[in-house]
Design an enzyme around this catalytic site. Structure first.
Site, PDB file in Angstrom:
ATOM      1  CG  ASP A  77      -1.950   1.100   1.179  1.00  0.00           C
ATOM      2  OD1 ASP A  77      -2.057   1.776   0.139  1.00  0.00           O
ATOM      3  OD2 ASP A  77      -2.636   1.297   2.190  1.00  0.00           O
ATOM      4  CG  ASP A 280      -3.840   3.883  -3.028  1.00  0.00           C
ATOM      5  OD1 ASP A 280      -2.935   3.328  -2.385  1.00  0.00           O
ATOM      6  OD2 ASP A 280      -5.028   3.851  -2.691  1.00  0.00           O
TER       7      ASP A 280
END
Length: 452
Positions: A77, A280
């Site tokens: 992440d 992302d």
């Protein structure tokens, strides 16, 4: 941005309540064969990735943590800073995870007076208060889907094999989550926790930089076929061949952002105002704000041949079927045109989003749009480039030089010790359409392998 404990029906927007701000100031502990008192030269580390965009909805890495080291699967992440594991501290509420829960010891607790704890608390409230020097460092994470995780900051060793053949075992701070309200508690989650690779000082990447183990550079290559690789450090970075744009300070927290972009489809501008974009890896899909999303959907529908019919599919909101079920994106990509983003920050740097980077073929044999309306999940004007768009591209977040880069690459070719410095031969320039003054450029070896 999004820890995912099950295949997501939509984005789980991570909202860290504790935003890192300060750099750790205590003496850093390192391990490995470099010898006591000797400062080794920063190297790189490469890790294989597992998972896919569909049907699993995430890419994850195996990390060896603790002494003795034990494996844990972590959701990669770049949209959040804190690495954390579900753990038995004891656990008040935990999901079923692939490995036994991490068990901390009292000696591993990070005290409240630690600078890293202060950075966790500082930007949220503007103050950091400890009732006693021995108080533990608590944290809380909340999600837009009403999920949450409560835990405590701990220190433990991470075993990393580097490109220079050494093995290091630095003691790094991460979250021990003992009270989770995320996902389904009845199903086994695909991961044990989250690997936070954002820009904050609590990020694993920032801590490795502080140890002198790797440079503050991270990159990932997500394969369209599933899997791929992740790397820390800059040994793999094709500086002279990648497309680069300076990092912009996002209005939406400190995400990795190349700034604002103009949107093109099929060689023409869609006439929407500049879009603020962030990268992302914690988001399975790509999300556009309402205006660019509607403009894109209108352009897509107006351009499709009559052989494709819109159909309802439980997997995603907008899908099409053909005369017979599709087996892969390669069966249908010729019916769609490329999307192009032009970034103002990087001397008109371009990113081509080919059909295979925005379409998903579901188990029902339909082709679905992997770009979703972000306004429907609370993202407002934020535009997120998620995993589906970053497949078969190496994406590099170079915090040393303050820039973000990307280049088409065969992400299922994982580099090893013998090829780590010569891996650049595997790259090729993107096949940008002949618009905005750019000629077509081919890479038949790579694109041919995708059509096999």
């Amino acid at each position: 941005m999004a820890p995912r404990w099950a295949p997501p029906a939509g984005l789980v927007l991570l909202m860290l309540l504790l935003t890192p701000a300060a750099v750790r100031g205590d003496k850093l502990l390192r391990g490995g064969p470099s010898g006591a008192g000797k400062e080794p030269e920063a190297s790189s580390a490469v890790f294989p990735l597992y998972g896919d965009v569909y049907p699993h909805g995430l890419y994850y890495v195996a990390m060896n943590i603790g002494n003795p080291p034990r494996p844990y699967f972590l959701d990669v992440d770049t949209g959040s800073d804190l690495t954390w594991l579900q753990c038995d501290a004891p656990c008040i509420s935990c999901n079923k995870v692939p490995h036994p829960l991490y068990r901390p010891t009292k000696s591993k607790l990070v005290p409240c007076v630690d600078q890293l704890c202060a950075s966790l608390h500082g930007e949220l409230t503007g103050r950091h208060k400890c009732d006693s020097p021995h108080q533990q460092c608590d944290y809380e994470i909340r999600y837009a889907d009403q999920g949450s995780s409560i835990g405590v900051l701990v220190n433990d060793s991470f075993a990393l094999r580097l490109a220079n053949s050494s093995v290091v075992r630095p003691s790094l701070a991460f979250g021990c989550g003992y009270d989770q309200q995320v996902g389904s508690s009845s199903e086994v989650a695909p991961t044990d926790g989250v690997l936070g690779l954002g820009t904050g000082s609590v990020s694993l990447l920032s801590q490795l930089k502080q140890h002198g183990i790797t440079k503050n550079v991270v990159g990932h290559c997500l394969s369209l076929r599933g899997g791929g690789f992740l790397f820390f450090g800059d040994d793999l970075v094709p500086y002279s061949r990648a497309t680069w744009t300076p990092m912009a300070r996002s209005a939406f927290r400190n995400y990795y952002s190349p700034g604002s972009a103009s949107l093109y489809f099929g060689g023409r501008s869609l006439g929407v105002r500049p879009m603020e974009v962030v990268f992302d890896s914690g988001s399975s899909f790509t999300y556009f704000a309402a205006q660019p999303y509607q403009a894109l959907v209108t352009a897509l529908k107006g351009d499709l041949s009559r052989t494709l019919k819109e159909v309802s599919d439980p997997s995603l909101p907008l899908c099409w079927k053909g005369k017979k079920p599709f087996k892969s994106v390669l069966d249908v990509k010729k019916e769609f045109k490329s999307i192009v983003l032009t970034f103002a920050n990087g001397k008109k740097a371009l990113m081509e989003i080919q059909p295979e980077n925005y379409l998903i073929v579901t188990k029902y044999g339909n082709a679905c749009l992997g770009i979703l309306n972000g306004s429907e999940v609370g993202l407002k004007d934020l535009n997120i480039l998620g995993d589906v768009t970053m497949q078969d591209q190496m994406v590099i977040y170079d915090n040393e030089r303050g820039q973000i880069g990307w280049i088409r690459a065969p992400c299922d070719r994982i580099p090893n010790d013998n090829t780590i410095h010569g891996f650049e031969e595997g790259y090729c320039w993107p096949q940008f359409p002949g618009i905005i003054g750019l000629p077509n450029e081919d890479c038949p070896a790579y694109y041919g392998s995708n059509k096999a």
